[in-house]
Design an enzyme around this catalytic site. Structure first.
Site, PDB file in Angstrom:
ATOM      1  CG  LEU A 589       6.659  -1.271   7.481  1.00  0.00           C
ATOM      2  CD1 LEU A 589       6.981  -1.725   6.070  1.00  0.00           C
ATOM      3  CD2 LEU A 589       7.917  -0.853   8.218  1.00  0.00           C
ATOM      4  N   GLY A 590       2.954   1.308   8.677  1.00  0.00           N
ATOM      5  CA  GLY A 590       1.964   2.359   8.472  1.00  0.00           C
ATOM      6  C   GLY A 590       0.621   1.741   8.189  1.00  0.00           C
ATOM      7  N   GLY A 592      -2.853   2.204   5.375  1.00  0.00           N
ATOM      8  CA  GLY A 592      -3.511   2.874   4.274  1.00  0.00           C
ATOM      9  C   GLY A 592      -5.005   2.893   4.486  1.00  0.00           C
ATOM     10  CG  ASP A 706      -4.902   9.961  -0.807  1.00  0.00           C
ATOM     11  OD1 ASP A 706      -4.989  11.123  -0.354  1.00  0.00           O
ATOM     12  OD2 ASP A 706      -4.821   8.961  -0.081  1.00  0.00           O
TER      13      ASP A 706
END
EC number: 2.7.11.13
Length: 912
Positions: A589-590, A592, A706
């Protein structure tokens, strides 16, 4: 003897290698082979002259026919000679050779054997005509080799060989030369030099430079001899699969020929390179490799726009021609919207930001043939494009944004998502179930998500799917109650919520030993079942990231772990995450700051989740503490606008953080929009939700630090979705008047006080909100790195060029200006931003109320606003939705009502 054809490619008298050398020698006056041997007379047909053309040691019989006026034309003979050179010796031909050749007739009876042919009437039946290159041919003539450009559809990413930028689009992205195979933008076709080096298709020698109307030999008139057929088996169109098929096969050439002659006479000087930031994927024009990074990816010549790596600059030849213009149009690659840096800029950032853009900013799907036709005159020669119709401004001007297009800022692992699962194991296997004791045989195929039972090993039809996320346990034989009398027992059991699969067949008393291949195809035997049990067990394990340390032992994933339930604050020891959740390793999904996020599923409920996996041994103690900081913050946050943390599993090597899975992020929504930016009404809808979530964070003295579109997740694919904030790895506990100095966040969205290592407070998030509004409305970042932010803010023409800001309201620009304040004390707070006229919009309020009704929870708007907006709708003659009418709201201005409103207002501003 029958008459020869009109034109036939020559049959060399020498081998092919010698013929090419002979052709080069033939194109020099006086290099003929000497007196011509006796030629047998050829019977000429009515109205034609039969003779031989000789080029070097190659001799061809040709037939000269009468033209429409009944006369013979010398132009026909020149045309034949050029065609022979183009077909037999393409490496010797050059553009405009038609005007540079002389024809001599062999006359054995004369003292001067070679007689210059001045007219077609000088050629008699059976003559031998020598083709000689004129002394007027210069070195520049040999260098001018125009390209044969055709519209092409590319199946893989390709780059323009003139400007180095990527060819954008889905189909017909650019032009491909059929001679040398180089690729070009359609906009660059008028600028490329005529320097084709290929010999795939060279049919240009018979074009006159003087503009004389020449007669091209049609393809129907050409006939090839048998020995030459292998050379011409593949047509030019067959050489390029993606080329557009045209009925007339018309090709296009580059810039005017006379311009090449002028440029060749210019003095070539060294390039003047400066560090450059590219807004589009670009390749080095020296090594043809990609210029990687987000900023300052390479060097560009200030004069001719040549692009290269910094390491390649010393190797680039000193062949800069400077800025070349024709009719005011720059022929060197335009600057487009790129940003030029100073020579002294730091070039090391390109290594740190070596991630390639994940998203494309445009898709060009245009008909190049129509574009070319507009730039041609009646004679078919290329004309310069109209400068008024150029699609790109080549210089920085207030009318067009020169800022960096919005893109996904990658800080760790590149975002990827594989569509198809890879097969981990496949083969024949038998099984029966707790509901059906009949043992069945199927072809099992195991991937990262499920076990599929196919009917056979080749077809696509399958009997059943067993999702790995539904497997509650994988255990050896536990019961034999369902085994029929006399049947062999099974080998292991797969337990799901509804059924138990008894897999394999342990042959206790085999009748005869079976060869290995029959055991594999039958699907029976303890060894075959054991291999399947191990493979399924491995598929159920948590994902082990690449580069992580791997211990020994088959039960590595069952290390002692601690499960922390965030919802009920329960801590359970010795809980294996694979028994509760199934992780899909191919659904990335991604990523970090501290790990990769995978898709997953809760085994019992089937609920989709997102699981962040962190290898603790890869990170130092400081980053591990930041991870714990993120978990600790999320444990104390329970708000509809903040992503929900379900639980956390921890082993000695890894940490698994389980969160709710959402649809996508705000950046994906922006980039996938029609114009690459969002309309104002959608931006208002999203920003209001972000501000409400920030208000909750700031109320708890938490600063996100962030905030960016990548960290704003969408709960659904609706046009007006619910959004939630995520990724609190940089979040800080900062009081109302407190300051922090540690470096945090993503530079593109950071406030200047952080970049300058000065103290910052909760207003840091408000600067990020201003940047998010800017990129949402324009599709570009507001600032360039090479200029001072304060100076850029003061330049309104730079910050808000008419394209696209002329379409955006002044209220939006005013809010951005109040958020992008360099001085923190002047920067708007959350509540002041929510009260800004741009966000105090009736339609936005209605959209937010509809979202709250859909969710079933009111957390964005407040009841004290109902009466105000209902009154506003009545004054403006607008229809107020009946299902939004608050029955508790009173329309009378009684003291009790005023007291209630003041109390509600006091609750809203209590955090100021």
């Amino acid at each position: 003897m029958s008459a020869p054809p009109v034109l036939r490619p020559p049959s060399p008298l020498l081998p092919v290698a010698a013929a090419a050398a002979a052709a080069a020698a033939a194109l020099v006056p006086g290099s003929g082979p000497g007196p011509a041997p006796f030629l047998a007379p050829v019977a000429a047909p009515v109205g034609g002259i039969s003779f031989h053309l000789q080029i070097g040691l190659s001799r061809e019989p040709v037939l000269l026919l009468q033209d429409s006026s009944g006369d013979y034309s010398l132009a026909h003979v020149r045309e034949m000679a050029c065609s022979i050179v183009d077909q037999k010796f393409p490496e010797c031909g050059f553009y405009g050779m038609y005007d540079k050749i002389l024809l001599f007739r062999h006359d054995p009876t004369s003292e001067n054997i070679l007689q210059l042919v001045k007219a077609a009437s000088d050629i008699q039946e059976g003559d031998l005509i020598e083709v000689v290159l004129s002394a007027s041919a210069t070195f520049e003539d040999f260098q001018i080799r125009p390209h044969a450009l055709f519209v092409h559809s590319y199946r893989a990413p390709a780059f323009c060989d003139h400007c180095g930028e990527m060819l954008w689009g889905l189909v017909r992205q650019g032009l491909k030369c059929e001679g040398c195979g180089l690729n070009y933008h359609k906009r660059c076709a008028f600028k490329i030099p005529n320097n084709c080096s290929g010999v795939r298709r060279r049919r240009l020698s018979n074009v006159s430079l003087t503009g004389v109307s020449t007669i091209r030999t049609s393809s129907a008139e050409l006939s090839t001899s048998a020995p030459d057929e292998p050379l011409l088996q593949k047509s030019p169109s067959e050489s390029f699969i993606g080329r557009e098929k045209r009925s007339n096969s018309q090709s296009y050439i580059g810039r005017p020929i006379h311009l090449d002659k002028i440029l060749m006479s210019k003095v070539k000087v060294p390039h003047t390179f400066v560090i450059h930031s590219y807004t589009r994927p670009t390749v080095c024009q020296y090594c043809k490799k990609l210029l990687k990074g987000l900023f300052r990816q390479g060097l560009q010549c200030k004069d001719c726009r040549f692009n290269c790596h910094k390491r390649c600059a010393p190797k680039v030849p000193n062949n800069c021609l400077g800025e070349v213009t024709i009719n005011g149009d720059l022929l060197s690659p335009g600057a487009e919207s790129d940003v030029v840096m100073e020579e002294g800029s730091d070039d090391n950032d390109s290594e740190r930001n070596s991630g390639l853009m994940d998203d494309m900013e445009e898709a060009m799907v245009q008909d190049a043939e129509m574009a070319m036709a507009e730039c041609q005159n009646d004679s078919g020669e290329m004309q310069d494009p109209d400068p008024d119709h150029e699609d790109a401004n080549r210089t920085i001007s207030p009318s067009t944004s020169n800022n960096i297009p919005l893109m996904r800022v990658v800080q760790s692992v590149k975002h990827t998502k594989r569509k198809s699962s890879t097969v981990m194991k496949e083969g024949w296997m038998v099984h029966y179930t707790s509901k059906d004791t009949l043992r069945k045989r199927h072809y099992w195929r195991l991937d990262s998500k499920c076990i599929t039972l196919f009917q056979n090993d080749t077809g696509s039809r399958y009997y059943k799917e067993i999702p790995l996320s539904e497997i509650l346990s994988l255990e050896p034989v536990k019961t034999s109650a369902l085994i029929p009398n006399g049947a062999n027992p099974h080998c292991f059991e797969i337990t799901t919520a509804n059924v138990v699969y008894y897999v394999g067949e342990n042959v206790v008393n085999p009748s005869s030993p079976s060869p290995n291949n029959s055991v594999l195809t039958s699907g029976v035997g303890a060894d075959v079942a054991r291999m399947w049990e191990i493979a399924i067990q491995h598929a159920l394990m948590p994902v082990i990231p690449k580069g992580s340390s791997v211990g020994t032992g088959t039960n590595l994933h069952r290390d002692i772990s601690v499960s922390i339930s965030v919802s009920n604050c329960q801590i359970q020891e010795n809980v294996d995450i694979s028994t509760v959740y199934q992780i899909f390793p191919d659904e990335v999904l991604g990523s970090g700051q501290f790990g990769i996020v995978y898709g997953g599923k809760h085994r019992k409920t089937g609920r989709d989740v997102a699981i962040k996996i962190i290898d603790k041994l890869r990170f130092p103690t400081k980053q591990e503490s930041q991870l714990r900081n993120e978990v600790a913050i999320l444990q104390n946050l329970h708000h509809p606008g903040v992503v929900n943390l379900e639980c956390m599993f921890e082993t000695p090597e890894r940490v698994f953080v389980v969160m709710e899975k959402l649809h996508g992020d705000m950046l994906e929504m922006i980039l996938s929009s029609e114009k690459g930016r969002l309309p104002e009404h959608i931006t208002k809808f999203l920003i209001t939700q972000i501000l409400v979530a920030l208000r909750h964070l700031h109320f708890k003295n938490i600063v996100h630090c962030d905030l960016k579109p990548e960290n704003v997740l969408l709960a659904s694919a609706d046009p007006f979705p619910q959004v939630k904030l995520c990724d609190f790895g940089f979040a800080r506990i900062i009081g109302e008047k407190s300051f922090r100095r540690s470096v945090v966040g993503t530079p593109a969205y950071l406030a200047p006080e952080v970049l300058r290592n000065k103290g910052y407070n909760r207003s840091l998030d408000m600067w990020s909100v201003g940047v998010i509004i800017y990129v949402s409305l324009s599709g570009t970042f507001p600032f360039n790195e090479d200029e001072d932010i304060h100076d850029q803010i003061q330049n309104a023409a730079f910050m808000y060029p008419p394209n696209p800001w002329k379409e955006i309201s002044h209220e939006a620009i005013d809010l951005i200006n109040n958020l992008l304040q360099v001085k923190m004390r002047k920067r708007y707070s959350v509540d002041k931003t929510l009260s800004h006229p741009w966000l105090q919009d009736y339609q936005t309020w209605l959209d937010l109320r509809e979202l709250e009704c859909k969710i079933g929870e009111r957390y964005i708007t407040h009841e004290s606003d109902d009466l105000r907006w209902e009154k506003y709708a009545g004054e403006q003659g607008l229809q107020y939705p009946t299902h939004l009418i608050n029955p508790s709201a009173s329309h009378s201005d009684t003291p009790e009502t005023e007291e209630t409103e003041m109390k509600a207002l006091g609750e809203r501003v209590s955090i100021l």
